[in-house]
Design an enzyme around this catalytic site. Structure first.
Site, short mmCIF file in Angstrom:
data_model
loop_
_atom_site.label_atom_id
_atom_site.label_comp_id
_atom_site.label_asym_id
_atom_site.label_seq_id
_atom_site.Cartn_x
_atom_site.Cartn_y
_atom_site.Cartn_z
N VAL A 167 0.83 -1.20 0.00
CA VAL A 167 0.00 0.00 0.00
C VAL A 167 0.87 1.26 0.00
O VAL A 167 0.38 2.35 0.20
CB VAL A 167 -0.92 -0.01 1.25
CG1 VAL A 167 -1.94 -1.14 1.15
CG2 VAL A 167 -0.12 -0.10 2.55
N HIS A 193 -4.34 -4.42 -2.20
CA HIS A 193 -4.71 -4.12 -0.81
C HIS A 193 -4.90 -2.62 -0.57
O HIS A 193 -4.89 -2.15 0.57
CB HIS A 193 -3.66 -4.69 0.15
CG HIS A 193 -3.61 -6.19 0.14
ND1 HIS A 193 -2.57 -6.90 0.69
CD2 HIS A 193 -4.44 -7.11 -0.38
CE1 HIS A 193 -2.79 -8.20 0.51
NE2 HIS A 193 -3.91 -8.36 -0.13
N1 APR Z 1 13.84 -8.94 -0.85
C1 APR Z 1 12.91 -9.91 -1.07
N2 APR Z 1 12.13 -10.44 -0.07
C2 APR Z 1 12.33 -9.97 1.18
C3 APR Z 1 13.30 -8.97 1.47
C4 APR Z 1 14.06 -8.45 0.39
N3 APR Z 1 14.98 -7.51 0.57
N4 APR Z 1 13.26 -8.72 2.82
C5 APR Z 1 12.29 -9.55 3.34
N5 APR Z 1 11.75 -10.30 2.35
C6 APR Z 1 10.67 -11.30 2.45
C7 APR Z 1 10.54 -11.98 3.79
O1 APR Z 1 11.38 -13.12 3.87
C8 APR Z 1 9.06 -12.36 3.81
O2 APR Z 1 8.87 -13.65 3.25
O3 APR Z 1 9.45 -10.60 2.28
C9 APR Z 1 8.40 -11.32 2.91
C10 APR Z 1 7.51 -10.31 3.62
O4 APR Z 1 6.42 -11.02 4.14
P1 APR Z 1 5.27 -10.26 4.98
O5 APR Z 1 5.89 -9.38 5.96
O6 APR Z 1 4.34 -11.33 5.43
O7 APR Z 1 4.57 -9.32 3.90
P2 APR Z 1 3.52 -9.69 2.75
O8 APR Z 1 3.71 -11.06 2.23
O9 APR Z 1 3.55 -8.59 1.77
O10 APR Z 1 2.14 -9.63 3.58
C11 APR Z 1 0.94 -9.81 2.89
O11 APR Z 1 -0.34 -9.26 4.84
O12 APR Z 1 -0.28 -7.93 6.67
C12 APR Z 1 -0.93 -8.13 5.49
O13 APR Z 1 -2.07 -6.63 4.06
C13 APR Z 1 -0.79 -6.92 4.58
O14 APR Z 1 -0.22 -6.88 2.22
C14 APR Z 1 0.11 -7.45 3.46
C15 APR Z 1 -0.16 -8.94 3.47
#
Ligand code: APR
Length: 257
Positions: A106, A122
């Protein structure tokens, strides 16, 4: 596998692809200093309780707390800049006939980097809508009210993001599913692949016969199924991938890699 070593087979496939779909999550903005959600200690949900901040019930209970928390997140994002991962996707969009960029983020950083075809599944931190009428609101009269009130019906204004327990916009989901079904190559970048329906999309692409590529330093529930798993930061791997597919042709400086 050394994350900077991009499989030549992937390079060849991407060089000839005409339809690519990309799903991104919080991980692609991590290198811009925007916290992810589920990372231990640093993730937003490790520090804050989503039930108190990201549900309609939480907003009804304490609208000011929720509004101010999103205002704080806006400030974090305003101070951030798109990173090399965002810019490499802009370059991909320039080089491939059809690229659908589907994001769970977002933060608006894909558009700030210059991506055109962005589907925000989202919502967006910088948009507001009426809590009662669920319609976007762009301008509202200055007042001491926190959150401010809807100029049409006087109800509370809320961030235009999808909270837990809420449905995604049907039109955005339709575009995303169509892109997953028709993609030759589907990238899943920086997402923990835990939140549905977005986490379904790579499996839809797999079922449709697409090459599925995951870019993430950590394994996810999707990892065992993908065609290529590149375990490293998106801001390092994506520029390297773009360079290996088009590096000679385009001259890297254009991509601000
Ligand atoms: N490059 C690639 N991946 C990365 C990096 C990086 N530099 N740093 C962290 N990650 C990975 C982590 O290992 C993890 O698997 O990004 C992922 C982030 O996961 P989440 O924090 O769960 O985020 P996301 O998957 O976008 O969450 C989905 O959940 O909370 C809700 O609405 C919110 O859109 C969000 C949704």
């Amino acid at each position: 596998m050394n994350p900077l070593l991009i499989p030549t087979d992937l390079v060849t496939r991407l060089r000839t692809a005409r339809r690519v779909a990309v799903l991104t999550g919080a991980g692609i903005s991590a290198e811009s200093g925007v916290p992810t959600f589920r990372e231990a200690q640093t993730g937003l949900w490790a520090r804050y309780n989503p039930e108190e901040l990201a549900t309609p019930e939480a907003f009804r209970r304490n609208p000011r707390l929720v509004w101010e928390w999103y205002a704080w997140r806006q400030e974090r994002v305003r101070q951030a800049e798109p990173n090399a991962g965002h810019y490499a996707l802009v370059e991909m969009e320039r080089r491939i006939a059809e690229v659908a960029l589907i994001t769970q983020n977002v933060d608006g950083l894909h558009r700030r980097a210059g991506s055109q075809q962005v589907v925000e599944l989202h919502g967006n931190l910088f948009r507001v809508k009426c809590f009662a009428e669920d319609r976007p609101v762009e301008n509202w009269p200055e007042s001491a009210n926190i959150p401010p009130r809807c100029p049409h019906c006087g109800s509370l204004l809320r961030p235009d993001v999808v909270w837990f327990g809420e449905s995604l916009a049907a039109s955005a989901l339709r575009v995303a599913e169509q892109a997953a079904v028709t993609a030759e190559i589907f990238f899943s970048i920086g997402t923990s692949a835990l939140v549905y329906p977005a986490a379904n999309l790579p499996f839809t692409a797999l079922a449709a016969g697409a090459t599925v590529v995951e870019i993430n330093p950590q394994p996810t529930p999707l990892s065992p199924q993908v065609t290529f798993s590149l375990n490293g930061p998106a801001g390092v791997i994506l520029p390297r991938l773009v360079e290996q597919v088009w590096g000679d042709a385009v001259g890297i400086s254009e991509c601000r890699l």
